[in-house]
Design a protein around this motif. Structure first.
Motif, PDB file in Angstrom:
ATOM      1  N   UNK A   1       4.110  -0.536 -12.427  1.00  0.00           N
ATOM      2  CA  UNK A   1       2.881  -1.057 -11.825  1.00  0.00           C
ATOM      3  C   UNK A   1       2.569  -0.295 -10.538  1.00  0.00           C
ATOM      4  N   UNK A   2       3.572  -0.075  -9.715  1.00  0.00           N
ATOM      5  CA  UNK A   2       3.375   0.674  -8.470  1.00  0.00           C
ATOM      6  C   UNK A   2       2.929   2.104  -8.757  1.00  0.00           C
ATOM      7  N   UNK A   3       3.545   2.746  -9.757  1.00  0.00           N
ATOM      8  CA  UNK A   3       3.162   4.117 -10.093  1.00  0.00           C
ATOM      9  C   UNK A   3       1.722   4.173 -10.588  1.00  0.00           C
ATOM     10  N   UNK A   4       1.337   3.182 -11.385  1.00  0.00           N
ATOM     11  CA  UNK A   4      -0.043   3.119 -11.877  1.00  0.00           C
ATOM     12  C   UNK A   4      -1.024   2.951 -10.720  1.00  0.00           C
ATOM     13  N   UNK A  39      -6.462   2.145  -0.742  1.00  0.00           N
ATOM     14  CA  UNK A  39      -5.044   2.055  -0.400  1.00  0.00           C
ATOM     15  C   UNK A  39      -4.793   0.792   0.414  1.00  0.00           C
ATOM     16  N   UNK A  40      -4.465  -0.269  -0.277  1.00  0.00           N
ATOM     17  CA  UNK A  40      -4.214  -1.562   0.342  1.00  0.00           C
ATOM     18  C   UNK A  40      -3.114  -2.248  -0.451  1.00  0.00           C
ATOM     19  N   UNK A  41      -2.526  -3.284   0.151  1.00  0.00           N
ATOM     20  CA  UNK A  41      -1.544  -4.085  -0.572  1.00  0.00           C
ATOM     21  C   UNK A  41      -2.221  -4.729  -1.783  1.00  0.00           C
ATOM     22  N   UNK A  42      -1.409  -5.014  -2.805  1.00  0.00           N
ATOM     23  CA  UNK A  42      -1.929  -5.612  -4.038  1.00  0.00           C
ATOM     24  C   UNK A  42      -1.050  -6.787  -4.443  1.00  0.00           C
ATOM     25  N   UNK A  43      -1.702  -7.902  -4.772  1.00  0.00           N
ATOM     26  CA  UNK A  43      -1.007  -9.057  -5.335  1.00  0.00           C
ATOM     27  C   UNK A  43      -1.720  -9.456  -6.615  1.00  0.00           C
ATOM     28  N   UNK A 101       0.841  -1.192   0.000  1.00  0.00           N
ATOM     29  CA  UNK A 101       0.000   0.000   0.000  1.00  0.00           C
ATOM     30  C   UNK A 101       0.878   1.245   0.000  1.00  0.00           C
ATOM     31  N   UNK A 102       0.334   2.369  -0.418  1.00  0.00           N
ATOM     32  CA  UNK A 102       1.089   3.615  -0.438  1.00  0.00           C
ATOM     33  C   UNK A 102       1.513   3.968   0.990  1.00  0.00           C
ATOM     34  N   UNK A 103       2.806   4.287   1.153  1.00  0.00           N
ATOM     35  CA  UNK A 103       3.331   4.629   2.470  1.00  0.00           C
ATOM     36  C   UNK A 103       3.936   3.467   3.210  1.00  0.00           C
ATOM     37  N   UNK A 104       3.861   2.254   2.651  1.00  0.00           N
ATOM     38  CA  UNK A 104       4.447   1.076   3.285  1.00  0.00           C
ATOM     39  C   UNK A 104       5.596   0.551   2.440  1.00  0.00           C
ATOM     40  N   UNK A 105       6.430  -0.265   3.056  1.00  0.00           N
ATOM     41  CA  UNK A 105       7.555  -0.880   2.358  1.00  0.00           C
ATOM     42  C   UNK A 105       7.189  -2.298   1.940  1.00  0.00           C
ATOM     43  N   UNK A 106       8.026  -2.885   1.066  1.00  0.00           N
ATOM     44  CA  UNK A 106       7.809  -4.280   0.660  1.00  0.00           C
ATOM     45  C   UNK A 106       7.817  -5.206   1.868  1.00  0.00           C
TER      46      UNK A 106
END
Length: 282
Positions: free
Chosen positions: A254-257, A269-273, A17-22
């Motif tokens: 992909x992250x920028x999109x 705004x959540x993690x995406x897989x 999600x935006x604001x988090x790290x891998x």
């Protein structure tokens, strides 16, 4: 007679999600066999896609363990995706892996001089939670009568709202397990690391199957991206946007999109897989 050959290409992308790290991402993917995205696969393929529940402790770790267990079990035992006793055995074996993992985690924390706090023990007693999407794809030797076109058959199991989309001519022909965007909620069914009632887990899990032919695609994804796709006003355009990302080399784009969709309030705004599976033949 014309001889057809077919193959499958698989790529997968995971973005926090935006604001988090891998390292903080709570979505997890396991795909077997573990081949490069441009490797031509002509053998069975399995995948586990899990979305860890933020509210539970160590959900990231449980999602990773569960996705791996799902892909491995589906590879070893195809009938697990028919449900029933086979799925109950999988559920029991996945839960059984948690306590040994947690014991090692606790020991490592102590060895690092960071023993678990009292409140962490309390939270861990509640267990970790994640959704589960489990898929197996096999070459189909029983092609439809009157055609020699190659085909693949797939089977899937889902607990929660991580979704599978079947595309034909880049149009949605099947969605599973969620049929409409209104079905996405804040309390999806979850697979608990401490749920030893395997029969209950099996009853709550949904199962389906389908067939793919050359040109088809399967997209497996966690809930935020799935909800965006299902709610798009122009679904063909949404699919076209999503299909721009075809390899791990596209991860930064992909992250920028994704961040652009979030800024426009189109994507939660959540993690995406995402797992993309392309079926090709000639």
């Amino acid at each position: 007679m014309t001889t057809f050959t077919s193959c499958v290409y698989v790529t997968h992308l995971v973005a926090p999600k935006y604001g988090s790290t891998e390292a903080e991402c709570e979505d997890a993917i396991t795909v077997l066999p573990g081949r490069p995205y441009d490797y031509m696969l002509q053998e069975p393929i399995t995948a586990g896609v899990c979305d860890g529940a933020t509210e539970s402790a160590l959900s990231k770790d449980w999602a990773g363990l569960l996705s791996g267990a799902a892909a491995e079990d589906a590879m070893q035992r195809p009938h697990v995706l028919a449900g029933g006793t086979a799925f109950e055995e999988f559920a029991a074996s996945a839960v059984a892996q948690w306590e040994p993992w947690l014991a090692r985690y606790t020991q490592d924390r102590e060895a690092d001089g960071r023993p678990l706090k009292w409140y962490e023990h309390t939270k861990l007693e509640e267990g970790a939670y994640a959704t589960l999407l489990m898929v197996r794809i096999d070459p189909d030797t029983d092609s439809p009568t009157g055609t020699s076109e190659p085909a693949w058959r797939w089977s899937a199991a889902a607990l929660g709202d991580s979704c599978l989309f079947h595309l034909r001519d880049n149009r949605l022909v099947q969605t599973f397990p969620v049929a409409s965007v209104e079905e996405f909620g804040t309390n999806p069914d979850l697979f608990s690391s401490r749920n030893h009632d395997a029969a209950l887990l099996a009853r709550r899990t949904r199962f389906t199957e389908g067939r793919c032919r050359p040109g088809d695609r399967l997209l497996l994804m966690t809930d935020a991206l799935a909800a965006w796709l299902m709610s798009a006003g122009d679904q063909e355009d949404a699919v076209s946007q999503l299909l721009e990302y075809a390899s791990p080399d596209d991860l930064d784009d992909f992250k920028q999109w994704l961040n652009g969709l979030r800024e426009r309030r189109q994507l939660r705004n959540d993690d995406v897989a995402l797992v993309r599976i392309d079926f090709e033949g000639r």
